[in-house]
Design a protein around this motif. Structure first.
Motif, PDB file in Angstrom:
ATOM      1  N   UNK A   1       0.855  -1.173   0.000  1.00  0.00           N
ATOM      2  CA  UNK A   1       0.000   0.000   0.000  1.00  0.00           C
ATOM      3  C   UNK A   1       0.899   1.234   0.000  1.00  0.00           C
ATOM      4  N   UNK A   2       1.249   1.724  -1.164  1.00  0.00           N
ATOM      5  CA  UNK A   2       2.223   2.813  -1.239  1.00  0.00           C
ATOM      6  C   UNK A   2       1.802   4.048  -0.457  1.00  0.00           C
ATOM      7  N   UNK A   3       0.524   4.172  -0.156  1.00  0.00           N
ATOM      8  CA  UNK A   3       0.078   5.369   0.546  1.00  0.00           C
ATOM      9  C   UNK A   3      -0.016   5.144   2.047  1.00  0.00           C
ATOM     10  N   UNK A   4       0.472   4.007   2.519  1.00  0.00           N
ATOM     11  CA  UNK A   4       0.324   3.679   3.929  1.00  0.00           C
ATOM     12  C   UNK A   4       1.054   4.706   4.798  1.00  0.00           C
ATOM     13  N   UNK A   5       0.570   4.854   6.030  1.00  0.00           N
ATOM     14  CA  UNK A   5       1.120   5.908   6.880  1.00  0.00           C
ATOM     15  C   UNK A   5       2.425   5.493   7.548  1.00  0.00           C
ATOM     16  N   UNK A   6       2.487   4.255   7.988  1.00  0.00           N
ATOM     17  CA  UNK A   6       3.672   3.796   8.699  1.00  0.00           C
ATOM     18  C   UNK A   6       4.584   3.013   7.759  1.00  0.00           C
ATOM     19  N   UNK A   7       5.843   3.343   7.809  1.00  0.00           N
ATOM     20  CA  UNK A   7       6.857   2.679   6.986  1.00  0.00           C
ATOM     21  C   UNK A   7       6.532   2.696   5.493  1.00  0.00           C
ATOM     22  N   UNK A   8       6.123   3.801   4.947  1.00  0.00           N
ATOM     23  CA  UNK A   8       5.724   3.792   3.549  1.00  0.00           C
ATOM     24  C   UNK A   8       6.885   3.516   2.600  1.00  0.00           C
ATOM     25  N   UNK A   9       8.088   3.799   3.048  1.00  0.00           N
ATOM     26  CA  UNK A   9       9.198   3.664   2.110  1.00  0.00           C
ATOM     27  C   UNK A   9       9.325   2.224   1.620  1.00  0.00           C
TER      28      UNK A   9
END
Lengths: 590, 412
Positions: free
Chosen positions: A130-138
């Motif tokens: 989920x590229x838009x995730x809030x945690x650990x998006x990198x």
């Protein structure tokens, strides 16, 4: 002069039989050392880990096994010019040193590795990132490494990558050796030089970038690309001498394809490595070592395309963090680089060992370079690649960490230059004195390397009880929860990690910390009661306690103070407790 | 090389087929979402078979580390690319990425397969010297446009060659097969292709009278013959063609001996040793396919000559014999010329520049420079074993290129 290949290979060893007898001896010694090593590690009590980490609890026999391997190498390196026996020793040392955690510890070492397992877990469960995730998006935006591991776990019916992640350092170090062997052979064919350089690489690879992490596989691709380019694409190599260097032949096409695949995989797995590779390729072109430009263009294209395409939103949002790699660096160096005041003496000793080994390698490399210069033997390629990583330091504001990453990228070439202190010219036999010196340096380096690599294991190795508490928290947290932890040094984020928002006390500002410490129960209750969270835990584990104490990130006694305040508070109840690890939750809330 | 290559080629085909089949299986199981136990099995198979690239026809047959590296890189890299894109979960990116990547690679390689432009500054090569990359042990299935090299030699290499000029005075050895135009008629429309874009190292040929300094390993086939097999085009025919019209006749007729160039590469006395049969088909390859060659046998070829290549070679041989004394530079040997195909295969390590030496298999710039340094410090290399004194050259490396080295000491 009519000789076949076989006799060509052997004729430096007039007495073949004697060699094979001594080869048998070497193999026997090697096997014995490995058996002793494995037996010693089985006796390690990981609960006794203290200030010196694994080094403090390692049985003497394990050290003896490693010293035996180093000494065996030194005895064999000048006699077996084919490089087979020395090669065996180096490969064994790579396993013996970097395989220690897998054998000695029950649980996966290193908190960052647990986090990476969590990304794999996410892909396993959801089928994608989920590229838009809030945690650990990198990680979700450069998912190559995680995607392939999710495929491995899914198709192998494993519950999680925890099943095998502990062995990643062994696998990666052996991969490095394969790529670096091919690479070093292009710098000089003297097997003594090649294997001594690889020995130094194995011993001095203390930076800890070889655990279950994308940068490790990206580093392999970096070495592999350099090896292939230096082997088959150097200036003049396409003049038709070999089928694989002749454009248009199938072998050449396969090589081009292999390099392209490696570049693509690198660009899809990691952020920093492609930048380093671009720098290195540019340097090789600038100094006319290679004469093909397409790898540079291709990598630039892959990197740019990935950023503009799949990772675009992340790039826009986190532009300042794209080039650098978030976290993942061994935390034992995070503190104490500039001031060692707040850290324990053991931690200071470990930092000193790491710096000493780094400075020692650089000094040896300079010596080797000067020695080779005196003999007018070219060292240009190694020097270029050893120096190129400095550009990273100039490009990045990533502070101290980038220094050590640059060291890692330069290490093979520094090691090669350092090894040429002993073997500046082919066929010149090494004197006994210089071999003894090599043995002393190598043993010292092994000792310092062990300390630098495993000295901080107190922070990176987890006990049954804290793993159990963490498992409970992650299994029971509802989506949208808040997780307050004292530091990141605990087995975290490996399972349903996206259910939590993370608040790590030792990373919060001093203001926040002092507010919290003034009234732990009250402040934490306010945080957890925030209606935007559906639940939450305060997690205190053994390793967190060691971490904040050892690194001095919180005032002494903070962990105990917080814990006793929460135990005394009517707002909190213990959700789960085991050993010295405990998770609190708000009374009356799930 | 065919004698060696044949089993390898079979092995390579088998290996590549296995890799292809298993790769396809892997993609199928992924696409079809097949679960255990099939997918893990196929995955393991895939990882295990990627090193099937091992059987690639590489010049160093036992170069296991290099093959291992290629296999592992392909195996890990391809999977990472596939699953990165799958994880992103947008098939559009897969498509766009694949298209874009192939476009980039195509652009990057575009020059590699185009016919060579004739460099304006270069004089047409002598007919006998038409360059072919086929001198190489190229696998037969490799595309025929092997001569096409992308760019002209970088300026520095050109200069190096120029600097090495004196060498080329020795090059006359490569005499165009006179009077053979019909036999060697090039495929129509190919004239430009025969001009090598890159400056080739000048050919150094040992005078026929000189005893070979070292015997080549027998396993090494002799590549260079085909140089002469190359079709001189009518318009490219060098002035030198007429100068040795009668030479071809004579002794060479009954012995399809290696050309002088070949003899340099393989100092086996060629009077009584007919060239190995496999050499010939390769020699013919570049422009004309084997079938073409068969279809148009050279008329002047003596009976028993396997092909026009051999015939052409035989023509030149006598010339070589007559040249026991160094010839003055002839028009056909120009310093700036990609002097000859022979140069592709034999390098006089006593006169060649570092850039030229670096074209030897397994020898990079670094080692080449060391050879030159060694030569400057210790004098000429006298026998092949002397090369072992050079830092960076071991037995293995030497075995890889010793057949391509001659040791004429032409510089006083």
């Amino acid at each position: 002069m009519l000789r076949d290949h076989a006799s060509l290979e052997r004729d430096t060893t007039p007495d073949v039989e004697r060699l094979s007898i001594s080869a048998v001896r070497h193999v026997a010694v090697l096997a014995a050392a490995l058996i002793v090593w494995a037996w010693s590690l089985s006796r390690v009590d990981e609960n006794m880990l203290g200030g010196l980490g694994l080094v403090g609890v390692l049985p003497l026999t394990a050290f003896l096994a490693i010293v035996t391997l180093v000494v065996g190498f030194v005895l064999a390196v000048d006699r077996d010019r084919s490089g087979r026996i020395p090669g065996l020793y180096v490969a064994s040392l790579a396993v013996a040193i970097h395989g220690m955690p897998a054998l000695a510890y029950e649980h996966l070492r290193f908190a960052w590795a647990w986090k990476h397992v969590g990304i794999v877990d996410f892909i396993q469960r959801t089928g994608g990132v989920d590229p838009a995730i809030e945690t650990l998006p990198v990680y979700h935006n450069w998912p190559g490494f995680f995607g392939v591991n999710a495929w491995i776990t899914t198709s192998s019916q494993l519950d999680s990558a925890l099943s095998y992640a502990a062995w990643a350092p062994v696998v990666f170090n052996l991969l490095f050796l394969v790529a670096l062997y091919v690479l070093m052979e292009t710098l000089g064919s003297d097997q003594r030089l090649v294997w001594t350089a690889l020995l130094i690489f194995v011993l001095a690879n203390w930076v800890g970038q070889d655990y279950f992490a994308p940068q490790a596989i990206a580093l392999f691709f970096y070495f592999a690309v350099l090896a292939m380019l230096l082997r088959w694409f150097t200036v003049g190599s396409d003049a038709g001498a070999d089928p694989e260097t002749t454009p248009g032949t199938l072998p050449h096409l396969v090589l081009v394809g292999t390099v392209t695949i490696a570049l693509g995989a690198m660009a899809m797995s990691h952020q920093l490595t492609p930048v380093m590779t671009l720098v290195a390729l540019g340097a090789l072109l600038l100094f006319k070592v290679i004469d093909v430009r397409w790898p540079l263009y291709t990598l630039f294209f892959f990197t740019a395309a990935w950023m503009i395409g799949p990772a675009w939103e992340f790039v826009v949002e986190h532009f300042d963090t794209v080039v650098r790699d978030i976290g993942g660096f061994q935390a034992n160096l995070d503190a104490g680089i500039s001031d060692l005041d707040g850290v324990s003496r053991a931690q200071a000793a470990i930092s000193f060992a790491a710096r000493a080994i780094t400075a020692g390698i650089i000094a040896l490399a300079a010596l080797g370079w000067i020695g080779r210069r005196g003999r007018r033997v070219p060292t240009g390629i190694a020097v270029v690649l050893a120096v190129a990583p400095i550009v990273l330091i100039l490009l990045s504001s990533y502070g101290d960490e980038v220094v050590f990453r640059a060291y890692l990228f330069a290490l093979p070439f520094l090691a090669w230059l350092a090894a040429s202190v002993w073997f500046p010219e082919d066929d010149a036999p090494a004197s006994p004195a210089s071999l003894i010196a090599l043995g002393i340096v190598a043993v010292t380096m092994a000792g310092a390397g062990l300390l630098a690599t495993f000295g901080a294991d107190e922070l990176h190795v987890f006990t049954d009880s804290e793993v159990m508490v963490a498992e409970y928290v992650y299994a029971n947290g509802v989506p949208g929860s808040l997780l307050v932890d004292l530091s990141r040094d605990y087995p975290g984020q490996f399972n349903h990690y996206e259910n939590f928002t993370y608040l790590t006390v030792d990373r919060a500002g001093e203001e926040v910390q002092s507010t919290l410490l003034a009234d732990p129960a009250g402040v934490l209750a306010r945080w957890l009661e925030n209606p935007s969270y559906s639940g939450g835990y305060v997690l205190i584990t053994e390793t967190m306690r060691s971490s904040v104490m050892r690194l001095g990130t919180l005032p002494a006694g903070s962990a105990d103070a917080i814990e006793s305040a929460l135990r005394a508070s009517p707002d909190f109840v213990v959700a789960v407790e085991s050993g010295d690890s405990v998770a609190f939750e708000l009374r009356g809330r799930p | 090389m065919t004698g060696v290559a044949a089993p390898q080629q079979v092995g390579r085909r088998v290996g590549m087929s296995i890799v292809a089949v298993v790769s396809a299986l892997q993609l199928l199981t992924i696409a079809a979402q097949v679960g255990a136990p099939l997918q893990p099995l196929v995955s393991v198979l895939f990882v295990l078979t990627c090193p099937g690239f091992f059987v690639l026809d590489m010049s160093r047959p036992r170069d296991l580390s290099a093959r291992l590296l290629i296999g592992v890189t392909v195996s890990a890299g391809a999977n990472i690319v596939i699953f990165a894109v799958l994880a992103i979960g947008n098939a559009r990116w897969l498509l766009i990425g694949a298209l874009a990547a192939s476009a980039v690679v195509a652009v990057a390689l575009r020059g590699r397969f185009a016919p060579l432009p004739v460099a304006p500054t270069e004089t047409p090569p002598p007919a006998g010297k038409t360059p072919t990359r086929e001198a190489e042990p190229v696998p037969p299935e490799a595309e025929p446009q092997l001569e096409a090299t992308p760019q002209l030699a970088p300026p520095d290499r050109q200069h190096a060659l120029d600097a090495a000029g004196p060498l080329t005075t020795e090059a006359p050895v490569v005499v165009p097969p006179a009077g053979e135009p019909t036999a060697v008629a090039p495929p129509a429309g190919e004239p430009t292709a025969v001009v090598p874009p890159k400056a080739e190292p000048p050919a150094i040929v040992r005078p026929a009278t000189r005893p070979p300094p070292v015997a080549r390993p027998e396993t090494e086939p002799i590549p260079p013959i085909e140089d002469h097999a190359l079709p001189p085009t009518d318009d490219l025919a060098p002035p030198g063609v007429e100068t040795h019209p009668a030479a071809p006749a004579g002794p060479a007729m009954e012995t399809p001996a290696p050309t002088p160039a070949a003899s340099a590469a393989e100092p086996v006395p060629h009077e009584d040793v007919p060239p190995a049969a496999p050499v010939v088909p390769e020699a013919v390859r570049p422009e004309a396919t084997a079938s073409e060659a068969a279809a148009t046998p050279p008329t002047p070829a003596p009976p028993g000559t396997p092909s026009r290549t051999a015939a052409a070679a035989s023509e030149t041989a006598p010339v070589e014999e007559s040249e026991t004394t160094p010839l003055p530079p002839t028009a056909s040997a120009r310093p700036d010329e990609p002097a000859s195909e022979t140069s592709r295969h034999t390098i006089n390590v006593n006169t060649a520049s570092a850039v030229e030496i670096a074209t030897l298999p397994g020898v990079g710039m670094a080692i080449a420079q060391r050879m030159v340094d060694h030569r400057n410090r210790h004098g000429a290399f006298v026998e092949i074993g002397d090369l072992l004194d050079v830092s960076g050259i071991g037995e293995r490396k030497l075995a890889g290129f010793m057949h391509l080295v001659v040791m004429e000491n032409v510089t006083p």
